[in-house]
Enzyme design. Structure first.
Site, PDB file in Angstrom:
ATOM      1  CB  ILE A  92      -1.025   0.072   1.156  1.00  0.00           C
ATOM      2  CG1 ILE A  92      -0.342  -0.001   2.529  1.00  0.00           C
ATOM      3  CG2 ILE A  92      -2.101  -0.969   1.026  1.00  0.00           C
ATOM      4  CD1 ILE A  92      -1.257   0.524   3.642  1.00  0.00           C
ATOM      5  CB  SER A  93       2.464   3.203   1.720  1.00  0.00           C
ATOM      6  OG  SER A  93       3.536   3.893   2.274  1.00  0.00           O
ATOM      7  CD  GLU A 146      14.056   4.512   8.040  1.00  0.00           C
ATOM      8  OE1 GLU A 146      13.811   3.592   8.813  1.00  0.00           O
ATOM      9  OE2 GLU A 146      15.197   4.790   7.640  1.00  0.00           O
ATOM     10  CB  ALA A 147       9.126   1.265   6.204  1.00  0.00           C
ATOM     11  CB  VAL A 192       3.293   0.271   4.556  1.00  0.00           C
ATOM     12  CG1 VAL A 192       2.100  -0.078   5.426  1.00  0.00           C
ATOM     13  CG2 VAL A 192       4.286   1.103   5.368  1.00  0.00           C
ATOM     14  CG  ASP A 244       7.362  12.357   9.851  1.00  0.00           C
ATOM     15  OD1 ASP A 244       7.278  13.514   9.395  1.00  0.00           O
ATOM     16  OD2 ASP A 244       7.295  11.340   9.127  1.00  0.00           O
TER      17      ASP A 244
HETATM   18  N1  LIG Z   1      -1.589   1.228  11.456  1.00  0.00           N
HETATM   19  C1  LIG Z   1      -1.927   1.674  10.251  1.00  0.00           C
HETATM   20  N2  LIG Z   1      -3.202   1.641   9.845  1.00  0.00           N
HETATM   21  C2  LIG Z   1      -3.556   2.056   8.594  1.00  0.00           C
HETATM   22  N3  LIG Z   1      -2.690   2.525   7.684  1.00  0.00           N
HETATM   23  C3  LIG Z   1      -1.392   2.589   8.046  1.00  0.00           C
HETATM   24  C4  LIG Z   1      -0.940   2.171   9.322  1.00  0.00           C
HETATM   25  N4  LIG Z   1       0.394   2.339   9.374  1.00  0.00           N
HETATM   26  C5  LIG Z   1       0.756   2.840   8.178  1.00  0.00           C
HETATM   27  N5  LIG Z   1      -0.311   2.998   7.371  1.00  0.00           N
HETATM   28  C6  LIG Z   1      -0.330   3.523   5.991  1.00  0.00           C
HETATM   29  O1  LIG Z   1       0.950   3.383   5.407  1.00  0.00           O
HETATM   30  C7  LIG Z   1       1.524   4.674   5.155  1.00  0.00           C
HETATM   31  C8  LIG Z   1       3.019   4.630   5.444  1.00  0.00           C
HETATM   32  O2  LIG Z   1       3.238   4.202   6.764  1.00  0.00           O
HETATM   33  P1  LIG Z   1       4.358   4.857   7.687  1.00  0.00           P
HETATM   34  O3  LIG Z   1       4.160   6.349   7.690  1.00  0.00           O
HETATM   35  O4  LIG Z   1       4.351   4.163   8.997  1.00  0.00           O
HETATM   36  O5  LIG Z   1       5.674   4.454   6.874  1.00  0.00           O
HETATM   37  P2  LIG Z   1       6.940   5.321   6.463  1.00  0.00           P
HETATM   38  O6  LIG Z   1       7.805   4.496   5.608  1.00  0.00           O
HETATM   39  O7  LIG Z   1       7.522   5.937   7.700  1.00  0.00           O
HETATM   40  O8  LIG Z   1       6.276   6.432   5.565  1.00  0.00           O
HETATM   41  P3  LIG Z   1       6.859   7.842   5.173  1.00  0.00           P
HETATM   42  O9  LIG Z   1       8.290   7.661   4.787  1.00  0.00           O
HETATM   43  O10 LIG Z   1       5.932   8.231   4.038  1.00  0.00           O
HETATM   44  O11 LIG Z   1       6.657   8.688   6.431  1.00  0.00           O
HETATM   45  C9  LIG Z   1       0.753   5.636   6.062  1.00  0.00           C
HETATM   46  O12 LIG Z   1       0.743   6.956   5.571  1.00  0.00           O
HETATM   47  C10 LIG Z   1      -0.628   5.012   6.058  1.00  0.00           C
HETATM   48  O13 LIG Z   1      -1.360   5.378   4.911  1.00  0.00           O
END
Ligand SMILES: Nc1ncnc2c1ncn2[C@@H]1O[C@H](COP(=O)(O)OP(=O)(O)OP(=O)(O)O)[C@@H](O)[C@H]1O
Length: 265
Positions: A22-23, A27-28, A30, A165
């Site tokens: 989904i994303s 860093e990560a 998802v 953040d």
């Molecule tokens: N617990 C959750 N429930 C629903 N959606 C989530 C959850 N955790 C993450 N997501 C979805 O996944 C996206 C990315 O998650 P997260 O921000 O934890 O990762 P990240 O790699 O740190 O992202 P970024 O680098 O964009 O900040 C969130 O913006 C959200 O849409």
């Protein structure tokens, strides 16, 4: 998302755990899944609706030395898991529950929060929610949500934790009996901190995020957030009032530094 990353995650989770990307952040990666890692009966609700979970995976970074990379991945995965677990213990604070973590492979399994907003307004984070109300920006529903957002940040800071953040995408709204409750997600940069500087920066980051995406209504929006934030400290008597004064003073200093920096370019 690259096939290589997906295949890697599948080797850690086994093919019995279907994943949907989904994303992809800095860093990560998802994913969502309908499988609970150790409780098969938690895969469906009482009404037989599949339950969704989040899997957050930190892939190895090829530009880092492998042993440093392993240490960093383990450290960051553990740090995010630990903070989520601790925050779940704070009464009134809304964060997704930590379900499992595999620190050596960089995977965290967490509760899925949120839903799709009506009329294709997207996922229920604060950013999309405010867009949804762009033709009725001062609706009571918006005021209520922003006050509650402030309360959540107030609770986090009062308990000496910082998010690191605080963007409008990292505030996710969950609907309960027709009311929206904000949840804080993404504690990848979160920390335990007593420093007013860290708290001031958190408030400033969110204020900037609101100004940059909802500039016309930002003054009112930020005022409502701050009202919710202050209410938590004000409920804590004299000690709360003093601490609030210190945080707000530093927040104003951080804001001033931000202005000077943007004037100097
Ligand atoms: N617990 C959750 N429930 C629903 N959606 C989530 C959850 N955790 C993450 N997501 C979805 O996944 C996206 C990315 O998650 P997260 O921000 O934890 O990762 P990240 O790699 O740190 O992202 P970024 O680098 O964009 O900040 C969130 O913006 C959200 O849409």
């Amino acid at each position: 998302m690259s096939k290589e990353v997906i295949e890697q995650v599948v080797t850690y989770l086994t093919p019995n755990v279907p994943i949907v990307p989904i994303s992809q952040g800095a860093e990560a990666f998802v994913f969502t899944t309908n499988v609970h890692p150790y409780n098969a009966s938690a895969c469906k609700t009482a009404g037989d609706i599949p339950v969704k979970y989040i899997i957050k995976y930190r892939p190895p970074k090829k530009y880092r030395h492998p042993s440093i990379d392993k240490t960093l991945t383990k450290h960051r995965t553990l740090s995010e898991s630990r903070i989520l677990a601790k925050l779940s213990q704070v009464p009134g604070l809304h964060v997704p529950k930590l379900i499992a973590c595999d620190v050596y492979n960089g995977c965290i399994w967490i509760e899925f929060i949120g839903e799709d907003l009506p009329e294709s307004h997207g996922f229920s984070n604060l950013k999309n929610f405010l867009w949804m109300y762009k033709t009725d920006p001062y609706n009571i529903a918006v005021e209520k949500v922003l006050f509650k957002v402030g309360e959540q940040i107030g609770l986090l800071h009062w308990n000496d934790y910082c998010h690191g953040d605080l963007t409008t995408s990292n505030l996710v709204l969950h609907q309960e009996n027709g009311d929206w409750s904000p949840y804080l997600i993404d504690f990848g940069l979160g920390s335990a901190s007593t420093l007013v500087e860290d708290k001031g920066v958190d408030l400033y980051v969110l204020e900037r995020a609101i100004i940059s995406t909802h500039s016309k209504f930002a003054d009112k929006y930020n005022e409502w957030i701050l009202m919710g934030f202050k209410s938590v400290y004000e409920n804590e008597g004299k000690k709360g009032q003093q601490k609030l004064k210190d945080v707000i003073k530093r927040f104003e200093e951080v804001r001033l530094r931000g202005r000077k920096r943007s004037m100097l370019g």
